[in-house]
Scaffold this active site. Structure first.
Site, mmCIF file in Angstrom:
data_model
loop_
_atom_site.group_PDB
_atom_site.id
_atom_site.type_symbol
_atom_site.label_atom_id
_atom_site.label_comp_id
_atom_site.label_asym_id
_atom_site.label_seq_id
_atom_site.Cartn_x
_atom_site.Cartn_y
_atom_site.Cartn_z
ATOM 1 N N ASN A 1 -10.891 -2.310 -5.358
ATOM 2 C CA ASN A 1 -10.108 -1.356 -6.098
ATOM 3 C C ASN A 1 -10.963 -1.163 -7.693
ATOM 4 O O ASN A 1 -10.527 -0.213 -8.110
ATOM 5 C CB ASN A 1 -8.751 -2.025 -6.383
ATOM 6 C CG ASN A 1 -7.801 -1.987 -5.133
ATOM 7 O OD1 ASN A 1 -7.072 -2.611 -4.897
ATOM 8 N ND2 ASN A 1 -8.312 -0.955 -4.255
ATOM 9 N N TRP A 2 -11.987 -1.930 -7.857
ATOM 10 C CA TRP A 2 -12.601 -2.058 -9.242
ATOM 11 C C TRP A 2 -13.246 -0.731 -9.227
ATOM 12 O O TRP A 2 -13.613 -0.082 -10.223
ATOM 13 C CB TRP A 2 -13.718 -3.128 -9.701
ATOM 14 C CG TRP A 2 -13.044 -4.264 -9.953
ATOM 15 C CD1 TRP A 2 -13.145 -5.479 -9.069
ATOM 16 C CD2 TRP A 2 -12.158 -4.579 -11.108
ATOM 17 N NE1 TRP A 2 -12.207 -6.425 -9.915
ATOM 18 C CE2 TRP A 2 -12.057 -6.112 -11.159
ATOM 19 C CE3 TRP A 2 -11.830 -3.780 -12.218
ATOM 20 C CZ2 TRP A 2 -11.067 -6.502 -12.054
ATOM 21 C CZ3 TRP A 2 -11.308 -4.457 -13.431
ATOM 22 C CH2 TRP A 2 -10.738 -6.049 -12.975
ATOM 23 N N SER B 1 -7.659 -5.421 -5.295
ATOM 24 C CA SER B 1 -8.898 -6.123 -4.467
ATOM 25 C C SER B 1 -10.122 -5.688 -5.155
ATOM 26 O O SER B 1 -10.248 -4.849 -6.204
ATOM 27 C CB SER B 1 -9.051 -5.275 -3.128
ATOM 28 O OG SER B 1 -9.328 -3.674 -3.428
ATOM 29 N N ASP C 1 0.867 -1.187 -0.188
ATOM 30 C CA ASP C 1 0.084 -0.128 0.128
ATOM 31 C C ASP C 1 0.824 1.176 -0.053
ATOM 32 O O ASP C 1 2.002 0.976 0.293
ATOM 33 C CB ASP C 1 -1.026 -0.090 1.131
ATOM 34 C CG ASP C 1 -2.034 0.728 1.146
ATOM 35 O OD1 ASP C 1 -2.232 1.408 -0.063
ATOM 36 O OD2 ASP C 1 -2.579 1.144 2.219
ATOM 37 N N ARG D 1 1.808 -5.016 6.245
ATOM 38 C CA ARG D 1 1.285 -3.941 5.456
ATOM 39 C C ARG D 1 2.189 -2.514 5.218
ATOM 40 O O ARG D 1 2.685 -2.177 6.593
ATOM 41 C CB ARG D 1 -0.218 -3.449 5.988
ATOM 42 C CG ARG D 1 -0.704 -2.630 5.187
ATOM 43 C CD ARG D 1 -2.311 -2.042 5.421
ATOM 44 N NE ARG D 1 -2.793 -1.425 4.535
ATOM 45 C CZ ARG D 1 -4.100 -1.296 3.944
ATOM 46 N NH1 ARG D 1 -4.957 -2.054 4.828
ATOM 47 N NH2 ARG D 1 -4.647 -0.618 3.170
ATOM 48 N N TRP E 1 3.007 7.894 -2.586
ATOM 49 C CA TRP E 1 4.233 7.978 -2.896
ATOM 50 C C TRP E 1 4.373 9.103 -3.920
ATOM 51 O O TRP E 1 5.221 10.031 -4.203
ATOM 52 C CB TRP E 1 5.005 6.687 -3.197
ATOM 53 C CG TRP E 1 6.456 6.539 -3.510
ATOM 54 C CD1 TRP E 1 7.482 6.653 -2.477
ATOM 55 C CD2 TRP E 1 6.972 6.678 -4.900
ATOM 56 N NE1 TRP E 1 8.577 6.345 -3.090
ATOM 57 C CE2 TRP E 1 8.276 6.523 -4.728
ATOM 58 C CE3 TRP E 1 6.482 6.734 -6.163
ATOM 59 C CZ2 TRP E 1 9.314 6.428 -5.579
ATOM 60 C CZ3 TRP E 1 7.541 6.762 -7.013
ATOM 61 C CH2 TRP E 1 8.971 6.523 -7.017
ATOM 62 N N GLU F 1 0.910 -13.147 12.672
ATOM 63 C CA GLU F 1 1.484 -11.911 13.278
ATOM 64 C C GLU F 1 1.370 -10.970 12.182
ATOM 65 O O GLU F 1 1.814 -11.035 10.990
ATOM 66 C CB GLU F 1 3.155 -12.112 13.479
ATOM 67 C CG GLU F 1 3.261 -13.329 14.468
ATOM 68 C CD GLU F 1 2.510 -13.138 15.902
ATOM 69 O OE1 GLU F 1 2.541 -11.730 16.519
ATOM 70 O OE2 GLU F 1 2.130 -13.818 16.773
ATOM 71 N N ARG G 1 -0.773 9.070 -10.007
ATOM 72 C CA ARG G 1 -0.952 8.024 -9.030
ATOM 73 C C ARG G 1 -0.014 6.802 -9.846
ATOM 74 O O ARG G 1 0.610 5.845 -9.322
ATOM 75 C CB ARG G 1 -2.252 7.550 -8.895
ATOM 76 C CG ARG G 1 -2.980 8.407 -7.719
ATOM 77 C CD ARG G 1 -4.365 8.176 -7.708
ATOM 78 N NE ARG G 1 -4.475 6.810 -7.172
ATOM 79 C CZ ARG G 1 -4.394 6.420 -5.720
ATOM 80 N NH1 ARG G 1 -4.332 7.420 -4.792
ATOM 81 N NH2 ARG G 1 -4.270 5.261 -5.415
ATOM 82 N N ARG H 1 -4.937 -1.739 8.728
ATOM 83 C CA ARG H 1 -6.191 -2.401 8.648
ATOM 84 C C ARG H 1 -5.948 -3.564 7.640
ATOM 85 O O ARG H 1 -4.896 -3.724 7.017
ATOM 86 C CB ARG H 1 -7.277 -1.497 8.206
ATOM 87 C CG ARG H 1 -7.033 -0.845 6.818
ATOM 88 C CD ARG H 1 -8.122 0.049 6.526
ATOM 89 N NE ARG H 1 -7.830 0.903 5.444
ATOM 90 C CZ ARG H 1 -7.695 2.263 5.524
ATOM 91 N NH1 ARG H 1 -7.586 2.902 6.724
ATOM 92 N NH2 ARG H 1 -7.204 2.998 4.514
HETATM 93 C C1 IPE Z 1 -5.620 -2.846 -0.581
HETATM 94 O O1 IPE Z 1 -5.199 -1.362 -0.358
HETATM 95 C C2 IPE Z 1 -5.598 -3.460 -1.345
HETATM 96 C C3 IPE Z 1 -4.226 -3.583 -2.343
HETATM 97 C C4 IPE Z 1 -3.118 -3.410 -1.720
HETATM 98 C C5 IPE Z 1 -4.294 -4.371 -3.557
HETATM 99 P P1 IPE Z 1 -6.196 -0.261 -0.628
HETATM 100 O O2 IPE Z 1 -5.316 0.975 -0.724
HETATM 101 O O3 IPE Z 1 -7.154 -0.583 -1.519
HETATM 102 O O4 IPE Z 1 -7.036 -0.204 0.867
HETATM 103 P P2 IPE Z 1 -7.829 0.833 1.633
HETATM 104 O O5 IPE Z 1 -8.851 1.072 0.518
HETATM 105 O O6 IPE Z 1 -6.849 1.670 2.070
HETATM 106 O O7 IPE Z 1 -8.453 0.100 2.778
HETATM 107 C C1 IPE Z 2 -1.538 0.359 -3.329
HETATM 108 O O1 IPE Z 2 -1.333 1.747 -3.441
HETATM 109 C C2 IPE Z 2 -1.909 -0.288 -4.842
HETATM 110 C C3 IPE Z 2 -3.159 -0.812 -4.981
HETATM 111 C C4 IPE Z 2 -4.324 -0.625 -4.419
HETATM 112 C C5 IPE Z 2 -3.373 -1.307 -6.230
HETATM 113 P P1 IPE Z 2 -2.571 2.490 -3.491
HETATM 114 O O2 IPE Z 2 -2.840 2.847 -4.854
HETATM 115 O O3 IPE Z 2 -3.763 2.141 -2.510
HETATM 116 O O4 IPE Z 2 -1.761 4.020 -2.858
HETATM 117 P P2 IPE Z 2 -2.402 4.896 -1.651
HETATM 118 O O5 IPE Z 2 -2.874 3.960 -0.659
HETATM 119 O O6 IPE Z 2 -3.631 5.698 -2.401
HETATM 120 O O7 IPE Z 2 -1.366 5.746 -1.426
HETATM 121 MG MG MG Z 3 -4.111 2.409 -0.617
#
Ligand code: IPE
Ligand code: IPE
Ligand code: MG
Length: 247
Positions: free
Chosen positions: A69-70, A66, A21, A189, A26, A208, A34, A195
């Site tokens: 993420n869709w 996830s 994550d 994580r 970043w 753990e 992004r 979470r």
């Molecule tokens: C969790 O990250 C899913 C993946 C790393 C693929 P997210 O960035 O989608 O999770 P939330 O929304 O912050 O919980």
């Molecule tokens: C994790 O990074 C990658 C995926 C969930 C695909 P994020 O895209 O969630 O990055 P942040 O959490 O918005 O910084």
């Molecule tokens: Mg994220």
């Protein structure tokens, strides 16, 4: 002594799962889009897979996309899927060179056709590798997986190939996507979020948990080793008392 040398090989987790994550933040910190973060996250994936193979971790599961993420903006979803197709096809040779087997868990049929095809090809081409198994969680969520498992068990009941009284924990485990894998002893994580985000809810029951503030594109081998060393310094009690573990 390097961090890697501080790892106790006799207490190595067999399975490490990672919620990668922080890619978006970043990129934002650098004034970029992004997707630039996701592209750089691939470097961290490469490093982590290499590190896992070098220390002898047998299973590495990476949460890459996830179910939820869709719901991201369509252009980010499309860019992520393209990155996935490109990365998988570009890395298959390296996986073979390093004797790493690729597997995937999730609702894979919901992936775009080219992505699904590329993934299956890489899985097939690496299927005989034995050093480490890299598991990509794609279009994955634990509630989706558990719902699916319940549906499969219900079918067995309907077909009378299973009786309700015979359902136990093993029945559930056997119907999850991870049925052939050991449970992760360690879940990492990145990005400072504390979470689970619908990841391996059943399988993480006694894992753990390790959280680091590092954003995923900054995660390197040393960070992976540090997490393993932290894990090795913990006492896993599984509900027992400390005294019971010593005797
Ligand atoms: C969790 O990250 C899913 C993946 C790393 C693929 P997210 O960035 O989608 O999770 P939330 O929304 O912050 O919980
Ligand atoms: C994790 O990074 C990658 C995926 C969930 C695909 P994020 O895209 O969630 O990055 P942040 O959490 O918005 O910084
Ligand atoms: Mg994220």
């Amino acid at each position: 002594m390097s961090l890697k040398e501080k790892i106790n090989p006799s207490k190595l987790p067999q399975h490490i799962a990672i919620i990668m994550d922080g890619n978006g933040r970043w990129a934002k910190q650098k004034g970029q889009e992004r997707i630039f973060g996701h592209e750089n996250g691939v470097i961290s994936v490469r490093e982590t897979v290499e590190a896992a193979a070098e220390v002898g971790v047998k299973y590495l599961t990476l949460y890459a996309f996830s179910t939820e993420n869709w719901n991201r903006p369509q252009e980010e979803v499309i860019a992520l899927m393209q990155l996935l197709v490109h990365t998988i096809s570009a890395e298959t040779a390296t996986l073979n060179k390093n004797n790493i087997r690729l597997q995937a868990i999730g609702d894979l049929q919901s992936l775009p056709a080219d992505c699904y095809a590329e993934l299956n090809e890489a899985i097939d081409q690496t299927k005989n590798n034995t050093r480490t198994t890299l598991v990509l969680a794609l279009s994955y969520s634990s509630r989706w997986e558990i719902t699916n498992a319940v549906r499969q068990i219900a079918l067995h009941l309907e077909n009378k190939t299973l009786l309700a009284k015979d359902i136990d924990e093993n029945t559930i485990t056997a119907n999850l996507c991870t049925s052939s894998m050991p449970e992760p002893e360690l879940m990492i994580r990145t990005s400072g979020e504390h979470r689970i985000s619908n990841f391996l809810l059943w399988q993480l029951a006694y894992s753990e948990l390790y959280f680091t503030d590092k954003l995923w594109p900054d995660f390197r081998k040393e960070d992976f080793y540090e997490a393993i060393i932290d894990y090795q310094n913990r006492e896993r009690r599984f509900g027992k008392t400390s005294e019971q573990l010593i005797s």
